[in-house]
Design a protein around this motif. Structure first.
Motif, short mmCIF file in Angstrom:
data_model
loop_
_atom_site.label_atom_id
_atom_site.label_comp_id
_atom_site.label_asym_id
_atom_site.label_seq_id
_atom_site.Cartn_x
_atom_site.Cartn_y
_atom_site.Cartn_z
N LEU A 12 60.35 9.50 71.35
CA LEU A 12 60.18 10.39 70.20
C LEU A 12 59.01 11.34 70.40
O LEU A 12 59.10 12.54 70.10
CB LEU A 12 59.97 9.56 68.93
CG LEU A 12 61.21 8.86 68.35
CD1 LEU A 12 60.80 7.82 67.32
CD2 LEU A 12 62.15 9.88 67.72
N LEU A 13 57.90 10.82 70.92
CA LEU A 13 56.74 11.68 71.17
C LEU A 13 57.06 12.74 72.22
O LEU A 13 56.67 13.90 72.10
CB LEU A 13 55.55 10.83 71.62
CG LEU A 13 54.85 10.00 70.53
CD1 LEU A 13 53.85 9.04 71.16
CD2 LEU A 13 54.15 10.92 69.53
N HIS A 16 59.30 15.32 70.71
CA HIS A 16 58.53 16.15 69.78
C HIS A 16 57.70 17.17 70.54
O HIS A 16 57.60 18.34 70.14
CB HIS A 16 57.63 15.26 68.92
CG HIS A 16 56.91 16.00 67.83
ND1 HIS A 16 57.56 16.69 66.84
CD2 HIS A 16 55.58 16.15 67.58
CE1 HIS A 16 56.68 17.24 66.03
NE2 HIS A 16 55.46 16.93 66.46
N GLY A 19 59.76 19.97 71.41
CA GLY A 19 60.35 20.70 70.29
C GLY A 19 61.84 20.42 70.11
O GLY A 19 62.57 21.28 69.62
N ARG A 20 62.28 19.22 70.45
CA ARG A 20 63.71 18.91 70.43
C ARG A 20 64.12 17.99 69.29
O ARG A 20 65.28 17.57 69.24
CB ARG A 20 64.12 18.28 71.76
CG ARG A 20 64.02 19.22 72.96
CD ARG A 20 64.66 18.64 74.21
NE ARG A 20 63.88 17.55 74.78
CZ ARG A 20 64.18 16.27 74.70
NH1 ARG A 20 65.26 15.88 74.03
NH2 ARG A 20 63.41 15.34 75.25
N LEU A 21 63.24 17.68 68.37
CA LEU A 21 63.59 16.75 67.29
C LEU A 21 64.11 17.51 66.07
O LEU A 21 63.59 18.57 65.72
CB LEU A 21 62.37 15.93 66.87
CG LEU A 21 61.89 14.86 67.83
CD1 LEU A 21 60.67 14.16 67.25
CD2 LEU A 21 62.98 13.84 68.12
N GLU A 23 64.38 18.35 62.15
CA GLU A 23 63.22 18.50 61.26
C GLU A 23 62.79 17.19 60.59
O GLU A 23 61.58 16.92 60.53
CB GLU A 23 63.50 19.55 60.19
CG GLU A 23 62.27 19.87 59.34
CD GLU A 23 62.49 21.00 58.37
OE1 GLU A 23 61.56 21.30 57.59
OE2 GLU A 23 63.59 21.58 58.37
N ALA A 26 61.02 15.20 63.22
CA ALA A 26 59.80 15.91 63.60
C ALA A 26 58.72 15.73 62.53
O ALA A 26 57.54 15.58 62.87
CB ALA A 26 60.11 17.40 63.79
N VAL A 29 57.28 12.14 63.00
CA VAL A 29 56.45 12.02 64.20
C VAL A 29 55.16 12.83 64.03
O VAL A 29 54.07 12.37 64.40
CB VAL A 29 57.23 12.46 65.45
CG1 VAL A 29 56.31 12.47 66.67
CG2 VAL A 29 58.41 11.53 65.69
N ALA A 30 55.25 14.02 63.45
CA ALA A 30 54.05 14.84 63.25
C ALA A 30 53.09 14.16 62.28
O ALA A 30 51.86 14.24 62.45
CB ALA A 30 54.45 16.22 62.72
N LEU A 43 50.65 12.65 72.75
CA LEU A 43 51.34 13.92 72.54
C LEU A 43 50.66 15.04 73.31
O LEU A 43 51.33 15.86 73.95
CB LEU A 43 51.39 14.25 71.05
CG LEU A 43 52.13 15.54 70.70
CD1 LEU A 43 53.62 15.42 71.02
CD2 LEU A 43 51.93 15.89 69.23
N GLU A 47 52.33 17.40 76.14
CA GLU A 47 52.33 18.86 76.03
C GLU A 47 51.68 19.49 77.25
O GLU A 47 52.13 20.54 77.75
CB GLU A 47 51.59 19.27 74.76
CG GLU A 47 52.37 18.95 73.48
CD GLU A 47 51.59 19.26 72.23
OE1 GLU A 47 52.21 19.38 71.17
OE2 GLU A 47 50.34 19.37 72.30
#
Length: 214
Positions: A12-13, A16, A19-21, A23, A26, A29-30, A43, A47
């Motif tokens: 999931l991280l 995220h 940018g594939r999750l 909304e 996302a 996770v955010a 994360l 990135e």
């Protein structure tokens, strides 16, 4: 957390970071990342890895008109800043932007010891809700027909899989049959996202499947 759930959390991280999750996922996770230092470090590492990969790609010429489009966006007036409710109550900004009022003024939907406020209701395929479980109370024993992500915002709860406190991300699926209990002392506030229904498993309450919501 089991190995499978731990692997799911890392996936999931990673998704995220790319940018594939969807909304709802996302948002969960955010929110977790905003409250959990370890998740935030992971994360940032993902990135950075993605940025290094992009730097190795051959240069691609910009599409016609792309520069003009970017400049037009820079010249456009900035949208008004959203009102962020709940920041002083422990709600991170990424979630606070979705709340129309402070926690004690939200139009909660009451379900006994559990109160909830639905979020992202226009996105099909997911049930996203911000909920409050009264301190010292449980929710009915249940399992899941899909996957559920739960992020603790305030307070804490426990079940047969462990104890979860502010910033923790709990994952559950059809292999988990549990009865979460809010710890005593403070109501437990969580963000929960599911991609399928929940099913009551208590020997008595399971007769109410399809009648009451968990």
């Amino acid at each position: 957390m089991s190995g499978a759930m731990d692997e799911m959390r890392h996936d999931l991280l990673l998704a995220h970071a790319a940018g594939r999750l969807p909304e709802p996922l996302a948002l969960a996770v955010a929110t977790h990342v905003a409250l959990n230092r370890g998740a935030r470090s992971q994360l940032l590492a993902y990135e950075a890895l993605g940025g290094a990969f992009l730097e190795e790609l051959d240069d691609v010429p910009p599409a016609p008109g792309s520069l003009e489009a970017v400049l037009a966006r820079l010249d456009a007036p900035a949208p008004p800043a959203p009102v962020l409710h709940g920041l002083d109550q422990g709600v991170p900004a990424v979630l606070a932007r979705h709340l129309p009022a402070p926690l004690d003024e939200l139009p909660w939907v009451w379900r006994g010891p559990l109160s909830e406020y639905p979020l992202l209701t226009d996105i099909p395929g997911y049930d996203t809700r911000f909920f409050r479980l009264k301190a010292g109370w449980p929710v009915p024993k249940h399992t899941h027909e899909g996957t559920e992500l739960t992020v603790v915002i305030r307070g804490a709860y426990r079940d047969n899989t462990g104890s979860y406190r502010r910033g923790d991300l709990a994952l559950a699926d059809a292999s988990v049959d549990h009865r979460p209990w809010a710890e005593r002392g403070e109501d437990c506030y969580c963000l929960a996202v599911t991609d399928a229904g929940r099913r009551l498993t208590d020997p008595i309450l399971r007769l109410l499947n399809g009648v009451i919501r968990v």
